[in-house]
Design an enzyme around this catalytic site. Structure first.
Site, PDB file in Angstrom:
ATOM      1  N   ARG A 111       0.704  -1.167  -0.097  1.00  0.00           N
ATOM      2  CA  ARG A 111      -0.178  -0.077   0.062  1.00  0.00           C
ATOM      3  C   ARG A 111       0.746   1.390  -0.089  1.00  0.00           C
ATOM      4  NH1 ARG A 111      -2.386  -3.388  -1.333  1.00  0.00           N
ATOM      5  NH2 ARG A 111      -4.402  -4.432  -0.554  1.00  0.00           N
ATOM      6  N   SER A 168     -11.871  -1.088   1.923  1.00  0.00           N
ATOM      7  CA  SER A 168     -11.188  -1.517   3.092  1.00  0.00           C
ATOM      8  C   SER A 168     -10.547  -0.059   3.614  1.00  0.00           C
ATOM      9  CB  SER A 168     -10.171  -2.356   2.780  1.00  0.00           C
ATOM     10  OG  SER A 168     -10.625  -3.595   2.139  1.00  0.00           O
ATOM     11  N   GLU A 217      -6.417   3.379   5.450  1.00  0.00           N
ATOM     12  CA  GLU A 217      -6.067   3.465   3.945  1.00  0.00           C
ATOM     13  C   GLU A 217      -6.212   4.781   3.276  1.00  0.00           C
ATOM     14  OE1 GLU A 217      -6.515   0.443   1.130  1.00  0.00           O
ATOM     15  OE2 GLU A 217      -6.238  -1.111   2.353  1.00  0.00           O
TER      16      GLU A 217
END
Length: 341
Positions: free
Chosen positions: A161, A231, A327
């Site tokens: 990520r 998410s 995120e």
């Protein structure tokens, strides 16, 4: 101060915020013409794709630039298909395009929301595949020089990520196109959960695509019905020693061994087993079917979502001693900020 342009339909959380100016660009030339003067004059600027990885906590005191450039071209050699995709293309539609044209390799990444241009920024991934596995290069507008530059996959500094676009090139680059390299000799990736029941010698890319779509559709709410950003938390990575200690206390804890010996934990499992699945705080909640997803239950503000996220982080840390990380990007009045209330 007046913020005349609504951003409600341009963020998948459906948060009601606005901005000073909203501009749509459909070519690299338009992008250069719009972004370079804004950057040089140090005016707040946000380049937006699908708005599926962002939380607005305030009106935005600047210009939002929506990248809508389209186009996919394909070349090939004996071993690979090479795709060049404009940044404004929808990611899931790209996955469908490749399958419909007998190119495999993206099927595990089906139904990830957002645009192609946003994909490299956080090195999107799902079910054992990450963008870096199939990325060939990334083209971007360098805001300092005004030039279109290209980075190889190694130069993108991809990790879980993360990428150079969240690091040294943060706020200095606008991705304009992405190059993918898909091998003609296909190897299925079946290590994760719902894909493990497939047999590697008989499964097809379409089988994996349909299973991923089925699972994601069951677990992830439609943002048009229940606002969300997919998410919300990264899966935390801990040392093998820390994992052994946790597994002694929580024998059913879900973890995936990494190449360097560390272990990636399932953040959704941690949240659920901290007692937060279905938890509601004000107008925001933890989704009842997938604890990794935070949802807008009606009229949640960005502050409501951040307040819930901080509660989840604190609770998981209290129970497991593991720190979760959000995120999505958190956008305040003058630009990106940290998760806070």
């Amino acid at each position: 101060m007046s913020f005349p342009y609504s951003l409600k339909s341009f963020n998948t959380f459906g948060v009601t915020q606005s901005c000073l100016s909203l501009i749509e660009v459909r070519s690299k030339a338009e992008l250069q013409a719009i972004c370079l003067p804004l950057y040089q004059s140090k005016q707040p600027m946000l380049v937006l794709g699908g708005g599926s990885n962002i939380v607005f906590t305030d009106d935005f005191n600047g210009t939002v630039v929506r990248v809508l450039s389209k186009g996919i071209s394909v070349t090939e050699d004996v071993s690979y298909f090479y795709l060049e995709i404009e940044a404004g293309e929808n990611w899931h539609e790209l996955v469908e395009f490749t399958l419909n044209n007998h190119m495999a390799g993206l099927e595990n990444l089906a139904l990830i929301p957002g645009t192609v241009g946003a994909a490299p920024i956080q090195n999107i991934g799902a079910y054992g595949v990450e963008l870096c596995d199939i990325c060939h290069w990334v083209e971007y507008l360098d805001l300092d020089s005004g030039l279109l530059l290209r980075l190889s996959v190694d130069e993108c500094e991809f990790s879980y990520r993360e990428s150079i676009f969240k690091g040294r090139l943060r706020d200095k680059a606008v991705i304009t196109a992405v190059g993918l390299r898909l091998p003609k000799t296909w190897q299925p990736r079946l290590a994760y959960g719902p894909l493990q029941s497939f047999a590697a010698d008989t499964v097809t890319p379409r089988d994996i695509f349909e299973r991923v779509c089925e699972v994601r559709s069951e677990k992830l709410p439609d943002p048009h019905i229940l606002g969300n950003a997919g998410s919300f938390f990264k899966n935390p990575i801990i040392s093998a020693a820390a994992y052994v200690e946790l597994a002694q206390r929580f024998p059913n804890i879900v973890g995936y061994a990494q190449a360097n010996g560390d272990v990636k934990l399932a953040a959704g499992w941690l949240i659920e087993h901290a007692g937060l699945k279905g938890f509601v705080l004000g107008n925001a909640g933890v989704h009842a079917k997938q604890a990794l997803v935070l949802v807008n239950l009606g009229n949640a503000t960005g502050q409501d979502i951040c307040r819930l996220a901080l509660h989840v982080i604190a609770r998981v840390h209290d129970v497991f001693g593991v720190m979760l990380e959000a995120e999505p990007r958190i956008m305040g009045l003058n630009g990106e900020t940290s998760l806070h209330v």
